[in-house]
Design a protein around this motif. Sequence first.
Motif, PDB file in Angstrom:
ATOM      1  N   LEU A  38      42.861 -21.000  13.844  1.00 14.31           N
ATOM      2  CA  LEU A  38      42.720 -21.886  15.122  1.00 14.31           C
ATOM      3  C   LEU A  38      41.504 -21.187  15.265  1.00 14.31           C
ATOM      4  CD1 LEU A  38      46.406 -20.981  16.242  1.00 14.31           C
ATOM      5  CD2 LEU A  38      44.948 -23.327  15.333  1.00 14.31           C
ATOM      6  N   MET A  39      41.425 -19.540  15.358  1.00 16.06           N
ATOM      7  CA  MET A  39      39.961 -19.121  15.951  1.00 16.06           C
ATOM      8  C   MET A  39      38.260 -19.558  15.497  1.00 16.06           C
ATOM      9  SD  MET A  39      41.428 -15.247  16.263  1.00 16.06           S
ATOM     10  CE  MET A  39      41.289 -14.953  14.373  1.00 16.06           C
ATOM     11  N   LEU A  40      39.049 -19.963  13.757  1.00 20.25           N
ATOM     12  CA  LEU A  40      37.957 -20.348  13.165  1.00 20.25           C
ATOM     13  C   LEU A  40      37.978 -21.824  13.358  1.00 20.25           C
ATOM     14  CD1 LEU A  40      36.053 -20.613  11.069  1.00 20.25           C
ATOM     15  CD2 LEU A  40      37.400 -21.305   9.285  1.00 20.25           C
ATOM     16  N   PHE A  41      38.904 -22.964  13.907  1.00 18.52           N
ATOM     17  CA  PHE A  41      38.405 -23.975  14.191  1.00 18.52           C
ATOM     18  C   PHE A  41      38.019 -23.946  15.954  1.00 18.52           C
ATOM     19  CE2 PHE A  41      40.195 -27.290  17.347  1.00 18.52           C
ATOM     20  CZ  PHE A  41      39.930 -28.701  17.467  1.00 18.52           C
ATOM     21  N   GLY A  42      37.974 -23.252  16.476  1.00 21.95           N
ATOM     22  CA  GLY A  42      37.551 -23.053  17.540  1.00 21.95           C
ATOM     23  C   GLY A  42      35.904 -22.734  17.814  1.00 21.95           C
ATOM     24  N   ALA A  43      36.117 -21.964  16.840  1.00 20.75           N
ATOM     25  CA  ALA A  43      34.228 -21.151  17.116  1.00 20.75           C
ATOM     26  C   ALA A  43      33.260 -22.771  16.066  1.00 20.75           C
ATOM     27  CB  ALA A  43      33.839 -20.426  15.729  1.00 20.75           C
ATOM     28  N   THR A  44      33.842 -23.734  15.344  1.00 22.06           N
ATOM     29  CA  THR A  44      33.409 -25.435  14.558  1.00 22.06           C
ATOM     30  C   THR A  44      33.224 -26.175  15.606  1.00 22.06           C
ATOM     31  OG1 THR A  44      35.769 -25.810  13.782  1.00 22.06           O
ATOM     32  CG2 THR A  44      33.686 -24.358  12.496  1.00 22.06           C
ATOM     33  N   LEU A  45      34.506 -25.985  16.326  1.00 17.09           N
ATOM     34  CA  LEU A  45      34.122 -26.802  17.449  1.00 17.09           C
ATOM     35  C   LEU A  45      33.032 -27.295  18.657  1.00 17.09           C
ATOM     36  CD1 LEU A  45      35.346 -29.626  18.711  1.00 17.09           C
ATOM     37  CD2 LEU A  45      36.535 -28.390  19.970  1.00 17.09           C
ATOM     38  N   ALA A  51      25.858 -29.162  18.825  1.00 18.34           N
ATOM     39  CA  ALA A  51      25.428 -30.387  17.845  1.00 18.34           C
ATOM     40  C   ALA A  51      25.001 -31.681  18.519  1.00 18.34           C
ATOM     41  CB  ALA A  51      25.733 -30.443  16.520  1.00 18.34           C
ATOM     42  N   TYR A  52      26.413 -32.180  19.055  1.00 16.38           N
ATOM     43  CA  TYR A  52      26.676 -33.548  19.042  1.00 16.38           C
ATOM     44  C   TYR A  52      25.603 -33.604  20.834  1.00 16.38           C
ATOM     45  CZ  TYR A  52      29.247 -37.902  21.673  1.00 16.38           C
ATOM     46  OH  TYR A  52      29.736 -38.841  22.182  1.00 16.38           O
ATOM     47  N   ARG A  53      25.620 -33.171  21.893  1.00 22.10           N
ATOM     48  CA  ARG A  53      24.900 -32.909  22.657  1.00 22.10           C
ATOM     49  C   ARG A  53      23.513 -33.274  22.556  1.00 22.10           C
ATOM     50  NH1 ARG A  53      28.764 -28.827  24.516  1.00 22.10           N
ATOM     51  NH2 ARG A  53      27.126 -27.331  23.882  1.00 22.10           N
ATOM     52  N   GLY A 144      29.021 -42.294  22.105  1.00 19.73           N
ATOM     53  CA  GLY A 144      29.777 -42.827  21.439  1.00 19.73           C
ATOM     54  C   GLY A 144      30.606 -42.070  20.498  1.00 19.73           C
ATOM     55  N   ASP A 145      30.839 -42.065  19.623  1.00 18.11           N
ATOM     56  CA  ASP A 145      32.134 -41.052  18.878  1.00 18.11           C
ATOM     57  C   ASP A 145      31.519 -40.365  18.037  1.00 18.11           C
ATOM     58  OD1 ASP A 145      33.960 -43.785  18.700  1.00 18.11           O
ATOM     59  OD2 ASP A 145      32.851 -44.422  17.131  1.00 18.11           O
ATOM     60  N   PHE A 146      32.852 -39.159  18.539  1.00 13.81           N
ATOM     61  CA  PHE A 146      32.450 -37.504  18.121  1.00 13.81           C
ATOM     62  C   PHE A 146      33.130 -37.316  17.132  1.00 13.81           C
ATOM     63  CE2 PHE A 146      34.359 -33.256  18.245  1.00 13.81           C
ATOM     64  CZ  PHE A 146      33.111 -33.387  18.085  1.00 13.81           C
ATOM     65  N   VAL A 147      31.974 -37.154  16.304  1.00 19.44           N
ATOM     66  CA  VAL A 147      31.865 -36.767  15.452  1.00 19.44           C
ATOM     67  C   VAL A 147      31.741 -35.317  14.742  1.00 19.44           C
ATOM     68  CG1 VAL A 147      32.061 -37.417  12.299  1.00 19.44           C
ATOM     69  CG2 VAL A 147      32.068 -38.772  13.591  1.00 19.44           C
ATOM     70  N   PRO A 148      33.220 -34.459  14.231  1.00 15.42           N
ATOM     71  CA  PRO A 148      32.740 -33.182  14.469  1.00 15.42           C
ATOM     72  C   PRO A 148      32.224 -32.615  12.592  1.00 15.42           C
ATOM     73  CG  PRO A 148      35.367 -33.437  14.180  1.00 15.42           C
ATOM     74  CD  PRO A 148      35.010 -34.914  14.528  1.00 15.42           C
ATOM     75  N   HIS A 149      31.231 -32.373  12.586  1.00 16.87           N
ATOM     76  CA  HIS A 149      30.412 -32.529  11.481  1.00 16.87           C
ATOM     77  C   HIS A 149      30.841 -30.845  10.805  1.00 16.87           C
ATOM     78  CE1 HIS A 149      28.987 -36.593  11.213  1.00 16.87           C
ATOM     79  NE2 HIS A 149      28.338 -35.802  12.848  1.00 16.87           N
ATOM     80  N   VAL A 150      30.196 -29.845  11.139  1.00 23.55           N
ATOM     81  CA  VAL A 150      30.551 -28.720  10.267  1.00 23.55           C
ATOM     82  C   VAL A 150      31.956 -28.925  10.392  1.00 23.55           C
ATOM     83  CG1 VAL A 150      30.959 -26.559  11.208  1.00 23.55           C
ATOM     84  CG2 VAL A 150      28.740 -28.022  12.424  1.00 23.55           C
TER      85      VAL A 150
END
Length: 465
Positions: A38-45, A51-53, A144-150
């Motif tokens: 969960l913490m890793l997901f919060g960091a990568t999100l 990056a999306y911005r 556009g579509d948000f894609v979590p590449h990381v």
Amino acid sequence: GLIMHRRSSSSALGAHWRSDVLRTNLWLVPGIEVLAALMLFGATLSLDRAAYRGDFGLPSWVISGTADAARQILTAIAAAVITVVGVVFSIILVTLTLASTQFGPRMLRNFIRDRGTQLTLGTFVATFVYAVLVLVSIGPGSRGDFVPHVGVTVTLALMVADMGVLIYFIHHTATSIQLPQVIASIARDLSEAIDVQGGPGSQLGLAGDKESGPSSAELIARMEKGNGVVRAPASGYLQFIRHRSLVQFAAEADAVISLDYRPGHFLVRGHPFAVVWPPEAAGRVSDALGHAHITGPYRTLTQDISFGIDQLVEIAIRALSPAVNDTFTALTCIDWLGDSLCKITDRWHPARVHRDSHGFIRVITAEPSHERLVQRAFEKIRQASHGMPAVMIRQLEALTKIMAETSSAGQRRVLLDQAAMIQRASERSVPEAADREDIRRRYEAVLTADSRLTEHERAASTARE
């Protein structure tokens, strides 16, 4: 210094018990790994949102693609991981079933405590949770579509790590269910328990070497004349006693508590558990004792080294049964029992009285004696090995090794009694004269070791005079 050492020893027992409770489950390590996911997901999100911005550019090695491609990748990984989790559970169940039938039901806790199993289960569950969270985060946005590449890249990295963990788990399971490994693991836990419970300084009370007031013999004599009885509040195996808490409360009540049972004994609700002097303090002590001990459906090694010995004896007896007839497993158990008893003979000095800060005895405990531990290790195997010269010879060889660690005539007498019983059993049950002669030679080796140590003690005593 002695006071602090004894207190640290008491704290070590409590920490050892808490560690054993936390380790004997299949949820703690997976739960910690899920929290880490969960913490890793919060960091990568957060990185993906930045990056999306357009706050920074993603490196070339980060996986790029459309939202649909990311959904397909994450869906495939999540489905594959949860399938592998099912396979892992199946392997665990097969392992536990095998352990129950081959090693005895009391060995199941050793497999549940295994960190490799817990780590493998947790790693796959955490990867599944992370992949699902990344999948859910995909959606439309202002640019556009948000894609979590990381997030997708990290999911693929976790999948590769899972493959390594799976290979480790298969190897670990294949080695951990082998009988020599199981026996050595039990002996290792027993050795740690011996060091914690009976190591240097544990024979001292909470007041170190400070002694005040009546001796334990005088207090027991007073209790025999008149005492208050404390009854067990619940049925179950006594698992842990908080001696320090009992000492503090007994000191406040100016009472002495004598425990009739030790960890490993079975308590029956409403039956006598301890006696108190003076008798009028029994009511107050009953409440304190109820909060200072823990009962449960099974035994543990934390304050009960007899349990480790009983585990090894149980495996040996099962191996000697006509249904199994595995003499070599029994010999392996005897070897490790001999090793454990060597350590007990040399280092087993448990605290049988616990004193308060002023040196007064407040708690008298019922600790197993060296004689009783030797009997537990040898007698049941001897009774199950009638007509088996190899087992009798190995027991006598173990007694010879233990004899070398003795420091008193009383300890040696216990070993000589066991050797004599084995010798008599061989004469009754072994038909072949050559086999009986082999056993007699090993018996004479025990007698020789005793004579040598006795002469050495006499010479040392004469030199001191």
